[in-house]
Enzyme design. Structure first.
Site, short mmCIF file in Angstrom:
data_model
loop_
_atom_site.label_atom_id
_atom_site.label_comp_id
_atom_site.label_asym_id
_atom_site.label_seq_id
_atom_site.Cartn_x
_atom_site.Cartn_y
_atom_site.Cartn_z
N HIS A 148 12.54 -32.19 14.70
CA HIS A 148 11.98 -31.18 15.61
C HIS A 148 12.45 -31.39 17.04
O HIS A 148 11.88 -30.82 17.97
CB HIS A 148 10.45 -31.24 15.57
CG HIS A 148 9.86 -30.94 14.24
ND1 HIS A 148 10.05 -29.74 13.60
CD2 HIS A 148 9.09 -31.70 13.40
CE1 HIS A 148 9.40 -29.76 12.44
NE2 HIS A 148 8.83 -30.93 12.30
N HIS A 163 8.64 -26.20 8.95
CA HIS A 163 9.24 -27.03 7.91
C HIS A 163 9.80 -26.16 6.79
O HIS A 163 10.19 -26.68 5.75
CB HIS A 163 8.21 -28.00 7.32
CG HIS A 163 7.56 -28.86 8.32
ND1 HIS A 163 6.19 -28.84 8.56
CD2 HIS A 163 8.06 -29.78 9.18
CE1 HIS A 163 5.90 -29.71 9.51
NE2 HIS A 163 7.02 -30.29 9.90
#
Length: 334
Positions: A58, A221
């Site tokens: 991330h 995700h």
């Protein structure tokens, strides 16, 4: 999907090694655990420690937000996976200054379990007081009446910033958590996915979308969204995301907001500014004032295509936290 890798098994450790070497004036690894990173600056006694964390992939979240005005330490997990309790505990011990430690993370089962275990160990083994605040800003991930089940996505940035500023202001642990929870309660996000990412270990796409297809509400995700459909214009996408946000969190004429248009990894800034342009227009049409804006890659999903829009409704206290200066390796605000 092409990637610049060595051994995929070692990708997180090698990334962290490179990151610490690149930013030695900001951050260091703890010798007890390579996945534990803390600020190099000296923090004052009796300051509440701010600990953030989550999976790798991330970037700049989460390790990019350790620094002045934000977090004091970060625990790093595998790609799209929670850190284990051990690095969380090591960071907790390193950043505790006698006033306790605030844990800030997204509402995912692995994070809830592992941060919870670390908090118990910090209390029982180290006598460190820990309290947690979870990010639940993703409108698409659960109905309004079940907000406690929602995921945390890009709105985590605002929660980290609010809590980090509160700790710098000298708030005690209870009030740092109060501010973080207020920031979360006043923050909503919606995303759109355009193309998948691939994990280094597999090289396979994380989900499938047609060549001219998009998915509204996709998680960062690759969790399923709420609907798939044909790719639309930037204006239409912005209108849909803002519509869902404002239906979930009504904002009155004259109220002020912070807005984040967040890229998921491979979306050019050009396209993000097209989205922001329409978001600002839509808010202005309703008499909503953009107090601060952020456009760029703040919490990504490897090379995923798409973006999210986050709106945080501001009161005077939250305005002070959003204005507070920040100096981190990947986020500077003066």
């Amino acid at each position: 999907m092409k990637k610049l890798l060595n051994n995929p098994t070692n990708v997180v450790e090698e990334m962290l090694e490179g990151y610490v070497k690149a930013h030695p004036d900001y951050i260091k690894q703890l010798p007890e655990n390579q996945r534990s990173l803390v600020t190099v600056r000296e923090t004052r006694d009796d300051k509440v420690g701010i600990l953030i964390g989550g999976g790798s992939g991330h970037e700049p979240g989460f390790m990019g937000y350790v620094g002045e005005g934000m977090a004091d330490g970060v625990a790093v997990g595998n790609i799209f996976a929670s850190p284990s309790p051990d690095p969380i505990l090591e960071v907790t011990k390193a950043i505790d200054k006698g006033a306790g430690v605030a844990y800030l993370y997204g509402n995912y089962a692995g994070d809830v379990m592992n941060f919870g275990m670390a908090a118990e160990m910090a209390d029982l083994e180290e006598e460190i007081q820990v309290q947690a605040a979870l990010a639940t800003d993703d409108v698409a991930s659960a109905p309004k009446e079940e907000q406690e089940k929602r995921r945390g996505i890009a709105g985590e940035l605002f929660i980290f910033k609010a809590a980090g500023a509160a700790a710098e202001f000298g708030y005690d642990l209870e009030n740092v958590i109060r501010v973080a929870e207020k920031a979360n309660a006043n923050t909503r996000s919606m995303g759109v996915g355009l193309s998948p990412c691939s994990l280094p270990q597999t090289g396979e796409p994380s989900f499938e979308l047609g060549e001219n297809e998009m998915e509204i509400g996709l998680g960062h995700h690759g969790e399923p969204g709420i609907e798939k459909g044909p790719l639309e214009t930037a204006d239409h996408v912005a209108e849909r995301l803002v519509k869902d946000i404002l239906e979930d969190m009504p904002i009155n004429q004259g109220e002020q907001v912070a807005v984040l248009v967040n890229g998921l990894g491979s979306t050019p800034r050009m396209e993000l500014y097209l989205i922001y342009r329409r978001v600002e227009q839509l808010l202005a049409e309703r008499g909503i004032v953009v107090y601060r804006s952020y456009v760029g890659d703040y919490i990504t999903s490897l090379e995923m295509g798409g973006c999210s829009v986050t709106v945080m409704k501001l009161d005077e206290e939250l305005k002070q936290t959003i204005d507070h200066p920040v100096n981190c390796p990947m986020f500077v605000q003066k």
